[in-house]
Design a protein around this motif. Structure first.
Motif, PDB file in Angstrom:
ATOM      1  N   SER A  11     -51.548 -67.287  29.451  1.00 37.36           N
ATOM      2  CA  SER A  11     -50.237 -66.693  29.740  1.00 37.36           C
ATOM      3  C   SER A  11     -49.788 -65.858  28.553  1.00 37.36           C
ATOM      4  CB  SER A  11     -49.204 -67.787  30.034  1.00 37.36           C
ATOM      5  OG  SER A  11     -49.624 -68.596  31.110  1.00 37.36           O
ATOM      6  N   LEU A  12     -49.037 -64.800  28.821  1.00 32.64           N
ATOM      7  CA  LEU A  12     -48.731 -63.805  27.793  1.00 32.64           C
ATOM      8  C   LEU A  12     -47.242 -63.752  27.469  1.00 32.64           C
ATOM      9  CD1 LEU A  12     -51.022 -60.926  29.110  1.00 32.64           C
ATOM     10  CD2 LEU A  12     -51.485 -62.462  27.182  1.00 32.64           C
ATOM     11  N   ILE A  13     -46.951 -63.781  26.187  1.00 34.17           N
ATOM     12  CA  ILE A  13     -45.603 -63.500  25.692  1.00 34.17           C
ATOM     13  C   ILE A  13     -45.597 -62.047  25.240  1.00 34.17           C
ATOM     14  CG2 ILE A  13     -46.217 -64.443  23.396  1.00 34.17           C
ATOM     15  CD1 ILE A  13     -43.266 -65.223  23.078  1.00 34.17           C
ATOM     16  N   ARG A  14     -44.527 -61.312  25.579  1.00 31.76           N
ATOM     17  CA  ARG A  14     -44.501 -59.873  25.344  1.00 31.76           C
ATOM     18  C   ARG A  14     -43.313 -59.483  24.475  1.00 31.76           C
ATOM     19  NH1 ARG A  14     -46.209 -60.525  30.736  1.00 31.76           N
ATOM     20  NH2 ARG A  14     -48.322 -59.724  31.070  1.00 31.76           N
ATOM     21  N   TRP A  15     -43.502 -58.381  23.779  1.00 31.40           N
ATOM     22  CA  TRP A  15     -42.432 -57.842  22.952  1.00 31.40           C
ATOM     23  C   TRP A  15     -42.555 -56.334  22.882  1.00 31.40           C
ATOM     24  CZ3 TRP A  15     -46.897 -59.930  21.101  1.00 31.40           C
ATOM     25  CH2 TRP A  15     -47.586 -59.236  20.098  1.00 31.40           C
ATOM     26  N   THR A  16     -41.438 -55.689  22.624  1.00 31.24           N
ATOM     27  CA  THR A  16     -41.439 -54.266  22.313  1.00 31.24           C
ATOM     28  C   THR A  16     -41.257 -54.124  20.814  1.00 31.24           C
ATOM     29  OG1 THR A  16     -39.068 -54.181  22.800  1.00 31.24           O
ATOM     30  CG2 THR A  16     -40.564 -53.523  24.553  1.00 31.24           C
ATOM     31  N   GLU A  17     -41.765 -53.025  20.270  1.00 33.79           N
ATOM     32  CA  GLU A  17     -41.813 -52.893  18.822  1.00 33.79           C
ATOM     33  C   GLU A  17     -41.464 -51.483  18.386  1.00 33.79           C
ATOM     34  OE1 GLU A  17     -45.194 -53.505  15.335  1.00 33.79           O
ATOM     35  OE2 GLU A  17     -45.185 -54.836  17.101  1.00 33.79           O
ATOM     36  N   ALA A  18     -40.673 -51.385  17.330  1.00 34.59           N
ATOM     37  CA  ALA A  18     -40.346 -50.108  16.699  1.00 34.59           C
ATOM     38  C   ALA A  18     -41.002 -50.071  15.335  1.00 34.59           C
ATOM     39  CB  ALA A  18     -38.838 -49.931  16.565  1.00 34.59           C
ATOM     40  N   ALA A  19     -41.711 -48.993  15.043  1.00 36.51           N
ATOM     41  CA  ALA A  19     -42.417 -48.877  13.767  1.00 36.51           C
ATOM     42  C   ALA A  19     -41.432 -48.677  12.626  1.00 36.51           C
ATOM     43  CB  ALA A  19     -43.401 -47.707  13.814  1.00 36.51           C
ATOM     44  N   GLY A  20     -41.843 -49.074  11.426  1.00 36.73           N
ATOM     45  CA  GLY A  20     -41.008 -48.894  10.253  1.00 36.73           C
ATOM     46  C   GLY A  20     -41.638 -49.515   9.038  1.00 36.73           C
ATOM     47  N   ASP A  21     -40.913 -49.496   7.934  1.00 35.10           N
ATOM     48  CA  ASP A  21     -41.391 -50.006   6.660  1.00 35.10           C
ATOM     49  C   ASP A  21     -40.668 -51.292   6.296  1.00 35.10           C
ATOM     50  OD1 ASP A  21     -43.064 -47.730   6.314  1.00 35.10           O
ATOM     51  OD2 ASP A  21     -41.317 -46.574   5.634  1.00 35.10           O
ATOM     52  N   GLY A  22     -41.143 -51.914   5.222  1.00 35.93           N
ATOM     53  CA  GLY A  22     -40.483 -53.109   4.715  1.00 35.93           C
ATOM     54  C   GLY A  22     -40.867 -54.346   5.504  1.00 35.93           C
ATOM     55  N   PRO A  23     -40.364 -55.519   5.085  1.00 31.40           N
ATOM     56  CA  PRO A  23     -40.666 -56.768   5.794  1.00 31.40           C
ATOM     57  C   PRO A  23     -40.242 -56.651   7.259  1.00 31.40           C
ATOM     58  CG  PRO A  23     -39.560 -57.220   3.711  1.00 31.40           C
ATOM     59  CD  PRO A  23     -39.485 -55.745   3.920  1.00 31.40           C
ATOM     60  N   PRO A  24     -41.087 -57.040   8.196  1.00 27.90           N
ATOM     61  CA  PRO A  24     -40.720 -56.929   9.611  1.00 27.90           C
ATOM     62  C   PRO A  24     -39.477 -57.751   9.930  1.00 27.90           C
ATOM     63  CG  PRO A  24     -43.068 -57.347   9.364  1.00 27.90           C
ATOM     64  CD  PRO A  24     -42.454 -57.548   8.014  1.00 27.90           C
ATOM     65  N   ARG A  25     -38.724 -57.247  10.866  1.00 23.33           N
ATOM     66  CA  ARG A  25     -37.533 -57.956  11.349  1.00 23.33           C
ATOM     67  C   ARG A  25     -37.777 -58.289  12.823  1.00 23.33           C
ATOM     68  NH1 ARG A  25     -33.532 -54.535   9.616  1.00 23.33           N
ATOM     69  NH2 ARG A  25     -33.247 -55.694   7.677  1.00 23.33           N
ATOM     70  N   VAL A  26     -37.645 -59.569  13.170  1.00 25.05           N
ATOM     71  CA  VAL A  26     -37.980 -60.053  14.502  1.00 25.05           C
ATOM     72  C   VAL A  26     -36.713 -60.574  15.166  1.00 25.05           C
ATOM     73  CG1 VAL A  26     -39.404 -61.667  15.818  1.00 25.05           C
ATOM     74  CG2 VAL A  26     -40.285 -60.671  13.686  1.00 25.05           C
ATOM     75  N   TYR A  27     -36.403 -60.033  16.333  1.00 28.08           N
ATOM     76  CA  TYR A  27     -35.190 -60.407  17.069  1.00 28.08           C
ATOM     77  C   TYR A  27     -35.566 -61.333  18.224  1.00 28.08           C
ATOM     78  CZ  TYR A  27     -33.019 -56.515  14.546  1.00 28.08           C
ATOM     79  OH  TYR A  27     -32.553 -55.666  13.565  1.00 28.08           O
ATOM     80  N   VAL A  28     -34.828 -62.446  18.336  1.00 28.72           N
ATOM     81  CA  VAL A  28     -35.121 -63.458  19.349  1.00 28.72           C
ATOM     82  C   VAL A  28     -33.830 -63.787  20.100  1.00 28.72           C
ATOM     83  CG1 VAL A  28     -36.211 -65.665  19.823  1.00 28.72           C
ATOM     84  CG2 VAL A  28     -36.845 -64.400  17.747  1.00 28.72           C
ATOM     85  N   HIS A  29     -33.880 -63.692  21.404  1.00 24.33           N
ATOM     86  CA  HIS A  29     -32.701 -63.841  22.268  1.00 24.33           C
ATOM     87  C   HIS A  29     -32.364 -65.302  22.544  1.00 24.33           C
ATOM     88  CE1 HIS A  29     -35.225 -65.138  25.635  1.00 24.33           C
ATOM     89  NE2 HIS A  29     -36.095 -64.236  25.203  1.00 24.33           N
ATOM     90  N   GLY A  30     -31.244 -65.499  23.212  1.00 20.75           N
ATOM     91  CA  GLY A  30     -30.806 -66.823  23.609  1.00 20.75           C
ATOM     92  C   GLY A  30     -31.245 -67.186  25.014  1.00 20.75           C
ATOM     93  N   LEU A  31     -30.766 -68.330  25.481  1.00 21.94           N
ATOM     94  CA  LEU A  31     -31.100 -68.849  26.804  1.00 21.94           C
ATOM     95  C   LEU A  31     -30.695 -67.857  27.895  1.00 21.94           C
ATOM     96  CD1 LEU A  31     -32.025 -71.424  28.438  1.00 21.94           C
ATOM     97  CD2 LEU A  31     -29.596 -72.039  28.507  1.00 21.94           C
ATOM     98  N   GLY A  32     -31.644 -67.531  28.771  1.00 27.48           N
ATOM     99  CA  GLY A  32     -31.349 -66.643  29.885  1.00 27.48           C
ATOM    100  C   GLY A  32     -31.074 -65.210  29.486  1.00 27.48           C
ATOM    101  N   ALA A  36     -34.281 -57.128  23.629  1.00 26.86           N
ATOM    102  CA  ALA A  36     -33.884 -55.727  23.476  1.00 26.86           C
ATOM    103  C   ALA A  36     -32.463 -55.507  23.964  1.00 26.86           C
ATOM    104  CB  ALA A  36     -34.861 -54.821  24.221  1.00 26.86           C
ATOM    105  N   ALA A  37     -32.097 -56.155  25.058  1.00 25.72           N
ATOM    106  CA  ALA A  37     -30.751 -55.971  25.610  1.00 25.72           C
ATOM    107  C   ALA A  37     -29.675 -56.434  24.634  1.00 25.72           C
ATOM    108  CB  ALA A  37     -30.623 -56.730  26.924  1.00 25.72           C
ATOM    109  N   TYR A  38     -29.970 -57.459  23.852  1.00 26.05           N
ATOM    110  CA  TYR A  38     -28.984 -58.022  22.943  1.00 26.05           C
ATOM    111  C   TYR A  38     -29.055 -57.435  21.536  1.00 26.05           C
ATOM    112  CZ  TYR A  38     -27.064 -61.631  25.997  1.00 26.05           C
ATOM    113  OH  TYR A  38     -26.391 -62.278  27.009  1.00 26.05           O
ATOM    114  N   HIS A  39     -30.181 -56.822  21.169  1.00 22.62           N
ATOM    115  CA  HIS A  39     -30.348 -56.454  19.768  1.00 22.62           C
ATOM    116  C   HIS A  39     -30.772 -55.024  19.492  1.00 22.62           C
ATOM    117  CE1 HIS A  39     -30.926 -60.993  19.404  1.00 22.62           C
ATOM    118  NE2 HIS A  39     -29.926 -60.734  18.596  1.00 22.62           N
ATOM    119  N   ALA A  40     -31.149 -54.243  20.508  1.00 20.77           N
ATOM    120  CA  ALA A  40     -31.639 -52.887  20.227  1.00 20.77           C
ATOM    121  C   ALA A  40     -30.571 -52.044  19.549  1.00 20.77           C
ATOM    122  CB  ALA A  40     -32.110 -52.221  21.518  1.00 20.77           C
TER     123      ALA A  40
END
Length: 275
Positions: A11-32, A36-40
């Motif tokens: 089974s696959l977990i998916r994410w969208t990604e924007a390129a950039g520099d520096g330490p990666p920043r990972v956004y994780v949503h809440g229940l339901g 991207a909708a909450y953090h883009a």
């Protein structure tokens, strides 16, 4: 869009990604919800733009697969999130987690500390059995069968606000219920204890309208920066996005030094092992 396997069935977990520099920043949503909708809009702000950014949809949510034989506990979600970071070759990441996503991020940092240099958690569950007003508690009052096949999911969708319903209707009902039950059950040790024992930089955001954060003095004493965000409730990134951006952007200089030290130590270890 990228993807990674997270269980024995592929089974696959998916994410969208924007390129950039520096330490990666990972956004994780809440229940339901969906990341991207909450953090883009947060990641696109001038203060945060230009960094490599990953918007991860947890199993059963958004773009990710929803296997019926998956547990969807906080530990299960954290293992799936670790699969994302391993596949994306991410280390020393900043994890920005909202609500359940914050709880998942805490478990991830506790279990895989090499993956995380900083946590920014917003109104994350820290204790088992959250108050009845919490979304997870309301969903967990149903049995799994009542929620999935007995109309419980439809009733919850009618009661929540339109913004939450827009993303919740994309979640699998079984995954949603099991995730809520996992939040209600909590972890051992508790998320609160994990958070206090972590050595990564930690920031906890609490919306002013949500009331005072229980046990904030203990968190502060352990090195957690607790920030009360004015004019905001549970969804701080929507209610006061400018304050949310400032909190995410306010990394301490010590974090950068610590991240560099960890990377240097790993490089030396690899060099010594190759000789």
């Amino acid at each position: 869009m990228r993807q990674a396997g997270f269980d024995s069935r592929g089974s696959l977990i998916r994410w969208t990604e924007a390129a950039g520099d520096g330490p990666p920043r990972v956004y994780v949503h809440g229940l339901g919800a969906a990341s991207a909708a909450y953090h883009a809009h947060i990641a696109a702000s001038p203060e945060l733009a230009g960094r490599r950014s990953l918007f991860v949809d947890l199993p059963g949510h958004g773009l990710s697969d929803r296997p019926a034989d998956f547990g969807y506990s906080l530990e299960d979600h954290a293992a799936a999130l670790a699969a994302v970071l391993d596949t994306a070759e991410v280390r020393d990441a900043e994890i920005v987690g909202h609500s359940m996503g914050g709880s998942v991020a805490i478990v991830l940092a506790y279990r895989r500390p090499e993956l995380v240099s900083r946590l920014v958690v917003t109104e994350a569950n820290l204790d088992p059995a959250p108050p009845p007003k919490a979304g997870s508690s309301g969903i967990a009052t149903y049995s799994e069968e009542e929620f999935v096949d007995g109309g419980g999911f439809a009733r919850v969708l009618e009661r929540v606000g339109p913004a939450w319903a827009a993303t919740m209707r994309l979640a699998d009902p079984l995954a949603l219920h099991r995730s809520a039950a996992g939040l209600f059950r909590g972890t051992r040790p508790t998320m609160r204890r994990m958070l206090t024992e972590l050595t990564a930089e930690r920031t906890y955001l609490q919306g002013e309208r949500s009331g005072e954060l229980a046990g904030s003095e203990t968190l502060t004493a352990s090195g957690v920066q607790v920030v009360t965000v004015p004019d905001a409730g549970h969804n701080v990134m929507f209610d006061n996005p400018a304050a949310f951006v400032r909190a995410v952007a306010a990394a301490r200089s010590s974090r950068v030094v610590a991240g560099q030290s960890r990377r240097t130590a790993r490089a030396r270890k690899r060099a010594s092992s190759s000789t």
